[in-house]
Design a protein around this motif. Structure first.
Motif, PDB file in Angstrom:
ATOM      1  N   ARG A  54       0.708  -1.152  -0.039  1.00 41.97           N
ATOM      2  CA  ARG A  54       0.092  -0.071   0.203  1.00 41.97           C
ATOM      3  C   ARG A  54       0.890   1.332   0.030  1.00 41.97           C
ATOM      4  N   ALA A  74      -5.963  -7.735   4.941  1.00 38.74           N
ATOM      5  CA  ALA A  74      -7.066  -6.708   4.930  1.00 38.74           C
ATOM      6  C   ALA A  74      -6.622  -5.628   5.885  1.00 38.74           C
ATOM      7  N   LEU A  77      -4.405  -3.201   4.447  1.00 46.01           N
ATOM      8  CA  LEU A  77      -5.014  -2.735   3.279  1.00 46.01           C
ATOM      9  C   LEU A  77      -6.166  -1.626   3.470  1.00 46.01           C
ATOM     10  N   CYS A  78      -6.395  -1.653   4.937  1.00 42.17           N
ATOM     11  CA  CYS A  78      -7.568  -1.166   5.318  1.00 42.17           C
ATOM     12  C   CYS A  78      -7.768   0.368   5.108  1.00 42.17           C
ATOM     13  N   VAL A 285     -12.049  -2.624   2.447  1.00 39.63           N
ATOM     14  CA  VAL A 285     -10.949  -2.810   1.615  1.00 39.63           C
ATOM     15  C   VAL A 285     -11.246  -3.256   0.189  1.00 39.63           C
TER      16      VAL A 285
END
Length: 291
Positions: A54, A74, A77-78, A285
């Protein structure tokens, strides 16, 4: 070509889940991506790797493993723009069913790279934990909490089944309370779904939808083996909702409280002990879904 990291858990399925690197690379290259293998080294490492992807501003990261690995990714990447592309490499990989993806990893990757992005909402607990699929407490969380790591790692579903038999014949199963929508229920089992599926292609909470904020709770208000066993075996056939003592409701927040050390689980992994509150959230996400 654009880099496409593949986060994978070398211990998935007891190390039997081999990543077909060459074949996956060929699929990725057909869509303009260069596959890179990023193995995890320890629990929680998938979150760090996903967060790194990310920070690099990459459009997507593939995740090979089970629901626990997807959950970790997740978290990294939230609320970012980097999408998660889950590939079936774990014991169950329930998220694959929820997204309508093929159980064949090559086809699942092809479906996603040819698809379009969509925002998948995450559930949250009052402890800051996230869940893609569900939070539950009852015999299932007891099974996972007491499951020896050797059985989980090397025996997979067979090991979980053996542990389930042992737990169902223990002297006492969990008893706790569930609060939601202004109602308090006595419970022996509670599944709070952010998505429909549970344990496989089984819609335990069929009213849940991860593409909109909101949760659905299914509560078995009767306690003990005589109610837990038919509830458990009714889930694959959708019959659990018709059983006596089962209450189903939609809610933005569901609280579970109980005395003693009653474990709960998130996305198929032990996550702590009651009390805990599950909440719908705007956290999300991105995923790429089949066209």
């Amino acid at each position: 070509m654009t880099p496409l990291p593949l986060i994978y858990n070398p211990a998935a399925r007891g190390g039997r889940s081999r990543v077909p690197q060459k074949a996956l690379s060929q699929v990725a290259e057909a869509f303009g991506f260069a596959l890179e293998l990023w193995p995890t080294r320890a629990p929680g490492h998938a979150e760090e790797l996903a967060a790194d992807a990310r920070k690099q501003g990459l459009p997507a990261v593939a995740v090979w493993g089970g629901d626990g690995t997807y959950n970790e990714a997740a978290r990294g990447l939230c609320n970012g723009e980097t999408a998660m592309l889950p590939l079936p490499g774990g014991t169950t990989s329930v998220l694959i069913y929820e997204l309508g993806l093929s159980r064949k990893p090559l086809e699942a990757l092809r479906q996603q790279l040819a698809g379009s992005p969509r925002k998948l909402h995450l559930g949250r607990t009052d402890r800051g934990q996230v869940f893609l699929l569900m939070l539950s407490a009852g015999p299932d969380s007891l099974i996972l909490y007491n499951l020896p790591w050797v059985l989980k790692r090397y025996a997979g579903k067979v090991g979980i089944t053996l542990q389930a038999v042992a737990e169902f014949f223990r002297a006492q199963l969990p008893a706790f309370e569930v609060r939601g929508n202004g109602t308090t229920l006595s419970a022996g089992w509670c599944i709070v779904g952010n998505s429909r599926f549970y344990g496989g292609p089984f819609p335990a909470t069929p009213g849940a939808d991860p593409f909109r904020p909101g949760l659905e709770a299914v509560v078995q208000t009767r306690r003990g083996r005589l109610s837990a066993i038919p509830f458990f075996f009714g889930i694959p056939f959708g019959r659990h909702l018709q059983q006596k003592g089962v209450v189903r409701f939609a809610a933005a927040e569901v609280s579970l409280t109980g005395e003693g050390r009653i474990p709960y689980q998130l996305d198929g992994d032990p996550a702590g002990f009651l009390p805990v509150t599950a909440r719908a959230s705007e956290d999300h996400v991105w995923v790429w879904l089949p066209a």
